[in-house]
Design a protein around this motif. Sequence first.
Motif, PDB file in Angstrom:
ATOM      1  N   LYS A 149       4.469  58.877  32.800  1.00 48.38           N
ATOM      2  CA  LYS A 149       5.579  58.012  33.219  1.00 48.38           C
ATOM      3  C   LYS A 149       6.682  58.793  33.928  1.00 48.38           C
ATOM      4  CE  LYS A 149       8.698  54.599  31.220  1.00 48.38           C
ATOM      5  NZ  LYS A 149       9.057  53.863  30.009  1.00 48.38           N
ATOM      6  N   ASN A 150       7.045  59.950  33.393  1.00 43.48           N
ATOM      7  CA  ASN A 150       8.122  60.742  33.988  1.00 43.48           C
ATOM      8  C   ASN A 150       7.765  61.245  35.380  1.00 43.48           C
ATOM      9  OD1 ASN A 150       9.733  60.414  31.735  1.00 43.48           O
ATOM     10  ND2 ASN A 150       9.016  62.294  30.778  1.00 43.48           N
ATOM     11  N   THR A 151       6.531  61.671  35.571  1.00 45.01           N
ATOM     12  CA  THR A 151       6.101  62.172  36.873  1.00 45.01           C
ATOM     13  C   THR A 151       6.184  61.071  37.914  1.00 45.01           C
ATOM     14  OG1 THR A 151       4.627  63.802  35.867  1.00 45.01           O
ATOM     15  CG2 THR A 151       4.180  63.206  38.159  1.00 45.01           C
ATOM     16  N   VAL A 152       5.612  59.916  37.622  1.00 42.94           N
ATOM     17  CA  VAL A 152       5.631  58.807  38.568  1.00 42.94           C
ATOM     18  C   VAL A 152       7.065  58.354  38.816  1.00 42.94           C
ATOM     19  CG1 VAL A 152       4.878  56.432  38.998  1.00 42.94           C
ATOM     20  CG2 VAL A 152       3.295  58.076  37.985  1.00 42.94           C
ATOM     21  N   GLY A 153       7.848  58.230  37.763  1.00 42.55           N
ATOM     22  CA  GLY A 153       9.243  57.825  37.902  1.00 42.55           C
ATOM     23  C   GLY A 153      10.027  58.771  38.791  1.00 42.55           C
ATOM     24  N   ASP A 154       9.834  60.067  38.597  1.00 40.71           N
ATOM     25  CA  ASP A 154      10.522  61.051  39.430  1.00 40.71           C
ATOM     26  C   ASP A 154      10.098  60.936  40.895  1.00 40.71           C
ATOM     27  OD1 ASP A 154      11.849  62.063  37.244  1.00 40.71           O
ATOM     28  OD2 ASP A 154      10.651  63.901  37.104  1.00 40.71           O
ATOM     29  N   LEU A 155       8.823  60.733  41.137  1.00 41.98           N
ATOM     30  CA  LEU A 155       8.326  60.693  42.510  1.00 41.98           C
ATOM     31  C   LEU A 155       8.754  59.442  43.277  1.00 41.98           C
ATOM     32  CD1 LEU A 155       4.788  62.229  41.996  1.00 41.98           C
ATOM     33  CD2 LEU A 155       6.763  63.289  43.108  1.00 41.98           C
ATOM     34  N   VAL A 156       9.098  58.380  42.577  1.00 45.01           N
ATOM     35  CA  VAL A 156       9.573  57.177  43.268  1.00 45.01           C
ATOM     36  C   VAL A 156      11.098  57.088  43.308  1.00 45.01           C
ATOM     37  CG1 VAL A 156       7.463  55.876  42.824  1.00 45.01           C
ATOM     38  CG2 VAL A 156       9.395  55.630  41.282  1.00 45.01           C
ATOM     39  N   ASN A 157      11.788  57.883  42.499  1.00 45.96           N
ATOM     40  CA  ASN A 157      13.245  57.800  42.429  1.00 45.96           C
ATOM     41  C   ASN A 157      13.996  59.051  42.866  1.00 45.96           C
ATOM     42  OD1 ASN A 157      13.500  55.124  41.316  1.00 45.96           O
ATOM     43  ND2 ASN A 157      12.629  55.976  39.446  1.00 45.96           N
ATOM     44  N   ASP A 158      13.423  60.204  42.709  1.00 45.84           N
ATOM     45  CA  ASP A 158      14.126  61.470  42.947  1.00 45.84           C
ATOM     46  C   ASP A 158      13.724  62.044  44.308  1.00 45.84           C
ATOM     47  OD1 ASP A 158      15.272  63.967  42.940  1.00 45.84           O
ATOM     48  OD2 ASP A 158      14.453  64.570  40.996  1.00 45.84           O
ATOM     49  N   THR A 159      14.643  61.974  45.269  1.00 46.11           N
ATOM     50  CA  THR A 159      14.332  62.449  46.627  1.00 46.11           C
ATOM     51  C   THR A 159      14.142  63.963  46.699  1.00 46.11           C
ATOM     52  OG1 THR A 159      16.695  62.509  47.156  1.00 46.11           O
ATOM     53  CG2 THR A 159      15.502  60.517  47.750  1.00 46.11           C
ATOM     54  N   ASP A 160      14.559  64.677  45.663  1.00 44.61           N
ATOM     55  CA  ASP A 160      14.393  66.132  45.635  1.00 44.61           C
ATOM     56  C   ASP A 160      13.071  66.562  45.004  1.00 44.61           C
ATOM     57  OD1 ASP A 160      16.903  66.532  46.804  1.00 44.61           O
ATOM     58  OD2 ASP A 160      17.901  66.464  44.856  1.00 44.61           O
ATOM     59  N   ARG A 161      12.323  65.630  44.469  1.00 45.69           N
ATOM     60  CA  ARG A 161      11.077  65.952  43.766  1.00 45.69           C
ATOM     61  C   ARG A 161       9.889  65.872  44.717  1.00 45.69           C
ATOM     62  NH1 ARG A 161       8.646  65.315  38.452  1.00 45.69           N
ATOM     63  NH2 ARG A 161       6.669  66.376  38.743  1.00 45.69           N
ATOM     64  N   SER A 162       9.098  66.929  44.748  1.00 43.05           N
ATOM     65  CA  SER A 162       7.858  66.965  45.529  1.00 43.05           C
ATOM     66  C   SER A 162       6.689  67.109  44.569  1.00 43.05           C
ATOM     67  CB  SER A 162       7.859  68.149  46.486  1.00 43.05           C
ATOM     68  OG  SER A 162       8.870  68.002  47.447  1.00 43.05           O
ATOM     69  N   PRO A 163       5.579  66.452  44.857  1.00 44.40           N
ATOM     70  CA  PRO A 163       4.424  66.539  43.961  1.00 44.40           C
ATOM     71  C   PRO A 163       3.615  67.809  44.193  1.00 44.40           C
ATOM     72  CG  PRO A 163       3.897  65.150  45.820  1.00 44.40           C
ATOM     73  CD  PRO A 163       5.353  65.531  45.967  1.00 44.40           C
ATOM     74  N   THR A 164       2.856  68.177  43.188  1.00 47.56           N
ATOM     75  CA  THR A 164       1.886  69.260  43.376  1.00 47.56           C
ATOM     76  C   THR A 164       0.739  68.708  44.217  1.00 47.56           C
ATOM     77  OG1 THR A 164       0.611  68.668  41.418  1.00 47.56           O
ATOM     78  CG2 THR A 164       2.432  70.247  41.108  1.00 47.56           C
ATOM     79  N   GLN A 165      -0.103  69.580  44.707  1.00 49.80           N
ATOM     80  CA  GLN A 165      -1.249  69.149  45.514  1.00 49.80           C
ATOM     81  C   GLN A 165      -2.139  68.180  44.739  1.00 49.80           C
ATOM     82  OE1 GLN A 165      -0.384  69.942  48.890  1.00 49.80           O
ATOM     83  NE2 GLN A 165      -2.579  70.108  48.992  1.00 49.80           N
ATOM     84  N   SER A 166      -2.423  68.483  43.486  1.00 48.81           N
ATOM     85  CA  SER A 166      -3.319  67.629  42.708  1.00 48.81           C
ATOM     86  C   SER A 166      -2.685  66.270  42.424  1.00 48.81           C
ATOM     87  CB  SER A 166      -3.754  68.308  41.414  1.00 48.81           C
ATOM     88  OG  SER A 166      -2.656  68.532  40.575  1.00 48.81           O
ATOM     89  N   THR A 167      -1.385  66.250  42.159  1.00 50.44           N
ATOM     90  CA  THR A 167      -0.680  64.986  41.924  1.00 50.44           C
ATOM     91  C   THR A 167      -0.675  64.150  43.202  1.00 50.44           C
ATOM     92  OG1 THR A 167       0.699  65.943  40.193  1.00 50.44           O
ATOM     93  CG2 THR A 167       1.545  63.964  41.293  1.00 50.44           C
ATOM     94  N   MET A 168      -0.395  64.791  44.322  1.00 46.53           N
ATOM     95  CA  MET A 168      -0.383  64.101  45.599  1.00 46.53           C
ATOM     96  C   MET A 168      -1.746  63.465  45.883  1.00 46.53           C
ATOM     97  SD  MET A 168       0.369  65.619  49.427  1.00 46.53           S
ATOM     98  CE  MET A 168       1.655  66.663  48.812  1.00 46.53           C
TER      99      MET A 168
END
Length: 74
Positions: A33-52
């Motif tokens: 939940k935290n990873t997805v939430g950060d990626l849709v709300n936090d403009t400073d957060r970039s995903p790892t290659q595997s998450t992307m």
Amino acid sequence: MFGLGKRRTKLGKWIDKRGISQSWIREKTGLNKNTVGDLVNDTDRSPTQSTMKKILNALREIDPNVKSDDFWDM
């Protein structure tokens, strides 16, 4: 009013426009939940290659032409 003026990333805006929920992304990708939430709300957060890769594979069920450049500047 709840949700007005919330800050969203390109990914967040994309899923909002299509009516996709964060929980759908979590179910399809297995991300927490935290990873997805950060990626849709936090403009400073970039995903790892595997998450992307997990997110793009899930979103391609909706739009087969989606690519990482649509959401992240890598």
